[in-house]
Design a protein around this motif. Structure first.
Motif, PDB file in Angstrom:
ATOM      1  N   ARG A  26     -14.136   1.312  22.005  1.00 20.87           N
ATOM      2  CA  ARG A  26     -13.772   1.638  20.629  1.00 20.87           C
ATOM      3  C   ARG A  26     -14.192   0.493  19.715  1.00 20.87           C
ATOM      4  O   ARG A  26     -13.591  -0.567  19.731  1.00 20.87           O
ATOM      5  CB  ARG A  26     -12.271   1.861  20.529  1.00 20.87           C
ATOM      6  N   VAL A  72      -6.722  -0.773  13.513  1.00 21.50           N
ATOM      7  CA  VAL A  72      -6.479  -1.287  14.860  1.00 21.50           C
ATOM      8  C   VAL A  72      -7.367  -0.590  15.884  1.00 21.50           C
ATOM      9  O   VAL A  72      -7.160  -0.746  17.066  1.00 21.50           O
ATOM     10  CB  VAL A  72      -4.996  -1.124  15.271  1.00 21.50           C
ATOM     11  N   GLN A  73      -8.353   0.146  15.440  1.00 18.29           N
ATOM     12  CA  GLN A  73      -9.311   0.814  16.328  1.00 18.29           C
ATOM     13  C   GLN A  73      -8.638   1.647  17.407  1.00 18.29           C
ATOM     14  O   GLN A  73      -8.971   1.560  18.568  1.00 18.29           O
ATOM     15  CB  GLN A  73     -10.254  -0.204  17.003  1.00 18.29           C
ATOM     16  N   CYS A  74      -7.650   2.460  16.987  1.00 21.31           N
ATOM     17  CA  CYS A  74      -6.967   3.280  17.971  1.00 21.31           C
ATOM     18  C   CYS A  74      -7.723   4.565  18.250  1.00 21.31           C
ATOM     19  O   CYS A  74      -7.595   5.136  19.322  1.00 21.31           O
ATOM     20  CB  CYS A  74      -5.550   3.603  17.529  1.00 21.31           C
ATOM     21  N   GLY A  75      -8.486   5.058  17.279  1.00 22.87           N
ATOM     22  CA  GLY A  75      -9.282   6.255  17.515  1.00 22.87           C
ATOM     23  C   GLY A  75      -8.591   7.558  17.206  1.00 22.87           C
ATOM     24  O   GLY A  75      -9.135   8.629  17.473  1.00 22.87           O
ATOM     25  N   ILE A  76      -7.386   7.514  16.644  1.00 21.61           N
ATOM     26  CA  ILE A  76      -6.675   8.766  16.344  1.00 21.61           C
ATOM     27  C   ILE A  76      -7.395   9.505  15.212  1.00 21.61           C
ATOM     28  O   ILE A  76      -7.448  10.738  15.184  1.00 21.61           O
ATOM     29  CB  ILE A  76      -5.221   8.469  15.961  1.00 21.61           C
ATOM     30  N   GLN A  91       2.761   8.723  14.723  1.00 23.13           N
ATOM     31  CA  GLN A  91       2.179   7.422  14.408  1.00 23.13           C
ATOM     32  C   GLN A  91       2.937   6.313  15.124  1.00 23.13           C
ATOM     33  O   GLN A  91       2.394   5.246  15.382  1.00 23.13           O
ATOM     34  CB  GLN A  91       2.228   7.163  12.903  1.00 23.13           C
ATOM     35  N   ARG A 133     -16.969  -5.782  18.363  1.00 19.85           N
ATOM     36  CA  ARG A 133     -16.126  -6.179  17.235  1.00 19.85           C
ATOM     37  C   ARG A 133     -16.153  -7.690  17.063  1.00 19.85           C
ATOM     38  O   ARG A 133     -15.306  -8.401  17.580  1.00 19.85           O
ATOM     39  CB  ARG A 133     -14.685  -5.742  17.479  1.00 19.85           C
ATOM     40  N   CYS A 161      -3.371   8.172  10.374  1.00 23.36           N
ATOM     41  CA  CYS A 161      -3.591   6.767  10.710  1.00 23.36           C
ATOM     42  C   CYS A 161      -2.277   6.016  10.868  1.00 23.36           C
ATOM     43  O   CYS A 161      -1.458   6.023   9.962  1.00 23.36           O
ATOM     44  CB  CYS A 161      -4.407   6.107   9.607  1.00 23.36           C
ATOM     45  N   PRO A 162      -2.019   5.347  12.003  1.00 21.69           N
ATOM     46  CA  PRO A 162      -0.738   4.649  12.187  1.00 21.69           C
ATOM     47  C   PRO A 162      -0.595   3.420  11.313  1.00 21.69           C
ATOM     48  O   PRO A 162       0.513   3.052  10.946  1.00 21.69           O
ATOM     49  CB  PRO A 162      -0.748   4.233  13.660  1.00 21.69           C
ATOM     50  N   SER A 163      -1.703   2.759  10.961  1.00 13.33           N
ATOM     51  CA  SER A 163      -1.555   1.566  10.139  1.00 13.33           C
ATOM     52  C   SER A 163      -1.844   1.844   8.676  1.00 13.33           C
ATOM     53  O   SER A 163      -1.852   0.935   7.871  1.00 13.33           O
ATOM     54  CB  SER A 163      -2.480   0.460  10.647  1.00 13.33           C
ATOM     55  N   ARG A 164      -2.061   3.129   8.337  1.00 13.03           N
ATOM     56  CA  ARG A 164      -2.256   3.548   6.948  1.00 13.03           C
ATOM     57  C   ARG A 164      -3.364   2.733   6.285  1.00 13.03           C
ATOM     58  O   ARG A 164      -3.211   2.230   5.191  1.00 13.03           O
ATOM     59  CB  ARG A 164      -0.982   3.423   6.128  1.00 13.03           C
ATOM     60  N   CYS A 165      -4.510   2.613   6.954  1.00 12.25           N
ATOM     61  CA  CYS A 165      -5.570   1.800   6.368  1.00 12.25           C
ATOM     62  C   CYS A 165      -6.588   2.652   5.637  1.00 12.25           C
ATOM     63  O   CYS A 165      -7.439   2.115   4.940  1.00 12.25           O
ATOM     64  CB  CYS A 165      -6.260   0.980   7.448  1.00 12.25           C
ATOM     65  N   CYS A 209     -11.428   2.331   3.202  1.00 15.83           N
ATOM     66  CA  CYS A 209     -10.730   1.894   4.400  1.00 15.83           C
ATOM     67  C   CYS A 209     -10.646   0.374   4.394  1.00 15.83           C
ATOM     68  O   CYS A 209     -11.574  -0.298   3.944  1.00 15.83           O
ATOM     69  CB  CYS A 209     -11.501   2.378   5.629  1.00 15.83           C
ATOM     70  N   ASP A 210      -9.540  -0.159   4.868  1.00 20.57           N
ATOM     71  CA  ASP A 210      -9.381  -1.604   4.987  1.00 20.57           C
ATOM     72  C   ASP A 210      -9.679  -1.967   6.444  1.00 20.57           C
ATOM     73  O   ASP A 210      -8.845  -1.729   7.316  1.00 20.57           O
ATOM     74  CB  ASP A 210      -7.948  -1.977   4.618  1.00 20.57           C
ATOM     75  N   ARG A 261       0.815  -1.203   0.000  1.00 17.87           N
ATOM     76  CA  ARG A 261       0.000   0.000   0.000  1.00 17.87           C
ATOM     77  C   ARG A 261       0.853   1.258   0.000  1.00 17.87           C
ATOM     78  O   ARG A 261       0.561   2.230  -0.650  1.00 17.87           O
ATOM     79  CB  ARG A 261      -0.868   0.012   1.261  1.00 17.87           C
TER      80      ARG A 261
END
Lengths: 126, 127, 358
Positions: B32, B74-78, C55, B96, B52-56, B68-69, A122
């Motif tokens: 969350r 990871v449902q962090c809420g940021i 991040q 979930r 987004c930390p996981s770039r989803c 969105c994937d 990605r």
């Protein structure tokens, strides 16, 4: 806790470790980081009564460092990890995993130097 | 032996500590859950994709789409904090559950005018 | 007698995470042990170069599932010092509360695995039943049971309201009563003592020289606990490390149980003295410089080395986790022990292999 990290030349690392051990310091860890294209820094950290003291050795890439695992056995595992991650080889390791401590056999690149291409499919598309 | 035996007796006459999931669920406030975007109020600013930390999350500002994937999330809420209109939320009453298939969320929206964007941003600031 | 090499692990019913110990055995007595790790290496330190430093908080939290909030606390602490931010008192106290709740749930998890390691499965379930109440506290206050994701640079992003505070104090009292009750079932039991007293002995000099950290070091007589460094709210709460001198597996177990009760007391004190105020301060600019910062995780001392050069990505984020430091003492504890005691010794150092390999 931002501290002063003093610099030591390459040959003096083993002697400095021996002195720290005699004075009663506990070995904490070694940290390697890339400074620029040609050299790496290795920071040795020690602890005594909650004071952290470190010294730094700057190594040109491709050169081998003498290992301190004869003085501190705990340094064996950290030095193996640095071998894997940075390709910086150590001489005289107590147990030498030959760059297979953390990495698999198929891995041919060195992960943390020279801006290795990292990322997922990605990221590549972005 | 004796402490454990008294524990066994206490458990035998006590009530169950497990819940009959999925027939009984228990939700805490602030839990969350799944990521849900309200495409009607989305202004496609891309703030969620940037933090987004996981770039989803992927936001196409020109084409006005949000994708969105959910398996990478990871449902962090940021992203919920970064969203300027408050349309992106992690749902609370939705536990979930495990997913049955790997699918992507893709939502197509409509371009908003400058006044609409300002009104939506203000709506979040006022709470 | 010829020597045999018995590979212990990486898949073993007793191990929570994959690690292999190649045991050189002669007639059921272990002569030497060589650790082989690398089964769960994820390369988290390499990810630091491609993700922003904000991040990275979420990524650093996932180094370990059990002590996750304390990892992000250390990381945020280091960055806050590099950026010159002063965290508000309420945020420091809240971080302490969640940190101590994490310590309790980590030690209860470990105690359950320890009991399971020599077959005491019902006690394993009982201890995890107590642990579930702490995970409920996590879920009610932060939104998630295990990876709470509550630290940000400049403070915390979740709050504890007053009704929640009363409820948490009640639950902590019940948890402490249950732990005191169940501690006798594990530590005073005749068979448990037979399998743990005198097994895996680490002398004080060995522990210090090999760089042991955490309960492994404190059970061998060296009183070192990084919470004395006064980070978060520990200077205002008053704290003394718990030490024992025997150095065997029973002593390590007792140190952890005592620390759980102490953590209960610390969390209670922090909640009672919770000051009012803001939760976070605004962070502006990017960090520059390098820093070494340490915290006390449930397993021991964790050190972070962060080097930043003013951009969005960090140059280097190095994590030295406590189990990595405890591998050398583990290798020294093995020679001389019986083959059947090897699982007990390995579990007694509280191995968190996903922390070790990152």
């Amino acid at each position: 806790m931002a501290q002063e990290i003093r610099n030591i030349e390459i040959g003096g690392a083993v002697e400095a470790c021996r002195r720290m051990k005699a004075e009663g310091w506990r070995f904490v860890t070694m940290t390697a980081t890339e400074v620029d294209e040609d050299s790496l820094d290795v920071i040795y950290s020690f602890d005594k009564a909650y004071t952290l003291e470190s010294f730094r050795v700057t190594v040109p890439k491709g050169q081998k460092l003498p290992s301190v695992s004869a003085v501190f056995f705990a340094a064996t595992f950290v030095e193996n990890e640095i071998q894997d991650q940075f390709g910086l080889l150590f001489e005289g390791l107590a147990i030498d995993f030959e760059r297979r401590f953390l990495l698999n056999e198929e891995v041919r690149t060195v992960p943390l130097v020279n801006k290795q291409k990292l990322g997922t499919k990605r990221d590549a598309a972005n | 032996m004796l402490p454990m035996l008294s524990n066994v007796v206490r458990n035998f006459f006590g009530r169950a500590v497990t819940e009959g999931y999925p027939f009984q669920t228990r939700e805490f406030e602030g839990y969350r859950g799944k990521l849900v975007n309200d495409i009607v109020s989305c202004i496609f600013c891309g703030a969620c994709a940037r933090v987004c930390p996981s770039r989803c999350i992927e936001v196409d500002a020109k084409g006005c789409s949000f994708s969105c994937d959910p398996n990478a999330c990871v449902q962090c809420g940021i992203c919920e904090e970064a969203c300027p209109t408050g349309g992106l939320r992690l749902t609370v009453g939705h536990h979930r559950a495990p997913a049955y298939s790997k699918d992507e969320i893709f939502q197509q929206g409509v371009r908003k005018s400058k006044e609409e964007i300002l009104a939506l941003r203000k709506r979040k600031q006022e709470g | 007698m010829a020597l045999t090499v018995v590979p212990f692990g990486p898949q073993h019913p007793v191990l929570p995470e994959p690690v292999q110990m190649k045991l050189v055995v002669e007639d059921e007595i272990v002569k030497e042990a060589i650790p082989v790790i690398g089964y769960v290496h994820r390369g988290l330190e390499a990810i630091a170069t491609i993700r922003d430093y904000t991040q990275m908080i979420q990524i650093v939290e996932r180094t370990c599932g059990i002590c996750s909030m304390i990892h992000s606390l250390c990381y945020c602490q280091g960055l806050e010092e590099l950026m010159g931010l002063e965290v508000t008192p309420r945020a420091r106290y809240l971080r302490t509360v969640w940190g101590e709740l994490h310590r309790m749930h980590s030690h209860l998890l470990w105690a359950g695995l320890f009991a399971d390691a020599f077959g005491f499965e019902s006690l394993f379930m009982e201890l995890w039943k107590i642990r579930e109440r702490i995970l409920d506290l996590n879920e009610a206050t932060t939104g998630n049971r295990v990876i709470v994701s509550v630290n940000v640079i400049g403070g915390v992003r979740a709050d504890i309201s007053d009704e929640q505070r009363t409820w948490i104090l009640k639950v902590l009292n019940e948890v402490e009563r249950d732990i005191r009750r169940i501690e006798k079932a594990l530590l005073e039991d005749h068979t448990v003592k037979h399998r743990t007293v005198g097994v895996g002995v680490l002398t004080k000099e060995q522990a210090f020289e090999l760089g042991a950290v955490g309960p492994v070091l404190r059970a061998s007589g060296v009183a070192q606990d990084m919470r004395v460094l006064k980070y978060a709210a520990y200077d205002e709460l008053g704290f003394e490390p718990i030490v024992r001198t025997e150095g065997d597996s029973w002593a390590r177990c007792k140190v952890r149980f005592d620390e759980t009760i102490q953590a209960c007391g610390l969390a209670r004190k922090a909640l009672e003295r919770l000051p009012e105020g803001e939760l976070r301060v605004k962070a502006s600019g990017h960090p520059t410089g390098e820093i070494l910062t340490r915290v006390e995780q449930p397993r021991g001392e964790c050190l972070y080395y962060i080097k930043a050069n003013g951009g969005k990505h960090l140059s280097r984020c190095r994590i030295r986790t406590p189990t990595f430091a405890n591998i050398a003492p583990l290798v020294a504890m093995m020679p001389g022990s019986e083959l059947a005691n090897v699982p007990v010794i390995i579990i007694s150092i509280d191995p968190c292999i996903s922390c070790t390999e990152r």
